[in-house]
Design a protein around this motif. Structure first.
Motif, PDB file in Angstrom:
ATOM      1  N   MET A   1       9.971 -13.222   5.031  1.00 48.75           N
ATOM      2  CA  MET A   1      10.582 -14.041   3.987  1.00 48.75           C
ATOM      3  C   MET A   1      12.099 -13.946   4.051  1.00 48.75           C
ATOM      4  N   LEU A   2      12.609 -12.730   4.278  1.00 47.59           N
ATOM      5  CA  LEU A   2      14.056 -12.546   4.401  1.00 47.59           C
ATOM      6  C   LEU A   2      14.597 -13.317   5.592  1.00 47.59           C
ATOM      7  N   GLU A   3      13.863 -13.299   6.707  1.00 45.91           N
ATOM      8  CA  GLU A   3      14.282 -14.064   7.883  1.00 45.91           C
ATOM      9  C   GLU A   3      14.335 -15.559   7.568  1.00 45.91           C
ATOM     10  N   ASN A   4      13.299 -16.047   6.884  1.00 45.95           N
ATOM     11  CA  ASN A   4      13.267 -17.473   6.535  1.00 45.95           C
ATOM     12  C   ASN A   4      14.421 -17.850   5.614  1.00 45.95           C
ATOM     13  N   GLU A   5      14.678 -17.012   4.607  1.00 43.60           N
ATOM     14  CA  GLU A   5      15.744 -17.322   3.653  1.00 43.60           C
ATOM     15  C   GLU A   5      17.107 -17.310   4.344  1.00 43.60           C
ATOM     16  N   SER A   6      17.305 -16.362   5.237  1.00 43.39           N
ATOM     17  CA  SER A   6      18.574 -16.307   5.974  1.00 43.39           C
ATOM     18  C   SER A   6      18.731 -17.533   6.856  1.00 43.39           C
ATOM     19  N   ARG A   7      17.652 -17.895   7.574  1.00 42.35           N
ATOM     20  CA  ARG A   7      17.694 -19.076   8.445  1.00 42.35           C
ATOM     21  C   ARG A   7      17.974 -20.333   7.621  1.00 42.35           C
ATOM     22  N   ASN A   8      17.283 -20.451   6.481  1.00 39.27           N
ATOM     23  CA  ASN A   8      17.444 -21.635   5.635  1.00 39.27           C
ATOM     24  C   ASN A   8      18.867 -21.731   5.089  1.00 39.27           C
ATOM     25  N   PHE A   9      19.419 -20.602   4.660  1.00 39.56           N
ATOM     26  CA  PHE A   9      20.776 -20.612   4.097  1.00 39.56           C
ATOM     27  C   PHE A   9      21.790 -21.057   5.147  1.00 39.56           C
ATOM     28  N   ILE A  10      21.696 -20.481   6.346  1.00 42.14           N
ATOM     29  CA  ILE A  10      22.655 -20.823   7.404  1.00 42.14           C
ATOM     30  C   ILE A  10      22.495 -22.277   7.833  1.00 42.14           C
ATOM     31  N   ALA A  11      21.228 -22.742   7.926  1.00 41.67           N
ATOM     32  CA  ALA A  11      20.988 -24.136   8.305  1.00 41.67           C
ATOM     33  C   ALA A  11      21.569 -25.093   7.275  1.00 41.67           C
TER      34      ALA A  11
END
Length: 282
Positions: free
Chosen positions: A91-101
């Motif tokens: 979930m942390l990986e997804n949130e980080s990816r989503n924020f940067i995207a």
């Protein structure tokens, strides 16, 4: 003694006012938790992320509370970072990816909006509008009443030759009553079908028989007809800006795909795997 004490106090006060103000920037350290530094920038960003209802709280009240919240968050993060479950880590990986995207898309979209790009989009819009079929616009007024008796009173007043706008102001329950029932200009599709059909059956200057809709009884007067013209830029700018930004985002993603090696390995996998949350426990 009193004179000396007064002099000392005055000197202290002068020293306070005379002390130079140290320059602060986002990297200014406001707290430490172990080896981790919390900066003024962290606090500024957290303030900007607060819900709208916090916007009226003065900084002198929020500042110490935000610092304490950042400290507590860091304490908790340090104590739990190596205990994250597999699902929490993903979930942390997804949130980080989503924020940067999202940050990348926002920057791309913002850079795409210039006076030149908006002007070019409006010109293309105007050219397409001119090449399309002519659209008729209607300028009409109406009188809306709820009861049959009121409908009959409106018809009688108009048959007596009274001014339509005057009758609208007296009888109509619609918000347009104070404007003499004037609805302004509209194209087909903007009004409910029965109302629109009655308008289209009229010639400029004609008044309809009462038309019943779910809102009540309408008596309609067609004032003018015209072919629709290109809307001014200010009316369509928001729509044009959104389209420019969408196109810029699509182009940016397409360019990234072109430059990268992308492998979609999902073909052949059972879609029902999405619902198997227990896989995260393996």
């Amino acid at each position: 003694m009193i004179k000396n004490a007064s002099l000392a106090a005055a000197t202290a006060i002068f020293a306070v006012f005379a002390a130079p103000t140290l320059a602060q920037d986002a990297s200014t350290v406001v707290a430490r938790v172990g080896d981790v530094e919390i900066t003024l920038g962290n606090a500024i960003v957290m303030r900007g992320q607060l819900p709208q209802q916090f916007s009226q709280i003065p900084d002198e009240t929020l500042f110490p509370a935000l610092i304490q919240q950042l400290i507590e968050q860091e304490l908790l993060a340090q104590s739990y970072a190596d205990q994250l479950s597999r699902g929490e880590t993903l979930m942390l990986e997804n949130e980080s990816r989503n924020f940067i995207a999202n940050a990348a898309l926002m920057r791309t979209a913002s850079a795409a909006i210039t006076p030149e790009s908006v002007a070019a989009a409006y010109q293309a819009y105007a050219d397409a509008f001119a090449q399309g079929e002519a659209v008729t616009e209607y300028h009409a007024a109406h009188i809306l009443v709820r009861e049959d008796a009121q409908r009959d009173a409106v018809v009688a007043a108009l048959d007596e030759g009274r001014d339509f706008a005057e009758v609208a102001r007296e009888f109509s329950v619609d918000g347009s009553a104070q404007q003499g029932g004037d609805l302004g200009w509209f194209a087909a599709g903007m009004m409910i079908s029965d109302f629109q059909a009655a308008v289209e059956a009229l010639e400029p200057g004609q008044v309809s028989d009462p038309v019943q809709t779910q809102f009540g009884w309408h008596v309609i007067k067609l004032l003018e007809l015209r072919d629709a013209s290109v809307p001014p830029l200010e009316e369509v700018q928001e729509e044009l800006v959104a389209e420019i930004q969408r196109e810029a985002a699509r182009a940016a993603i397409a360019a990234l795909r072109e430059a990268a090696v992308v492998e979609d390995l999902s073909e052949g996998l059972d879609p029902s795997l999405l619902s198997q949350v227990d896989l995260l426990d393996e």
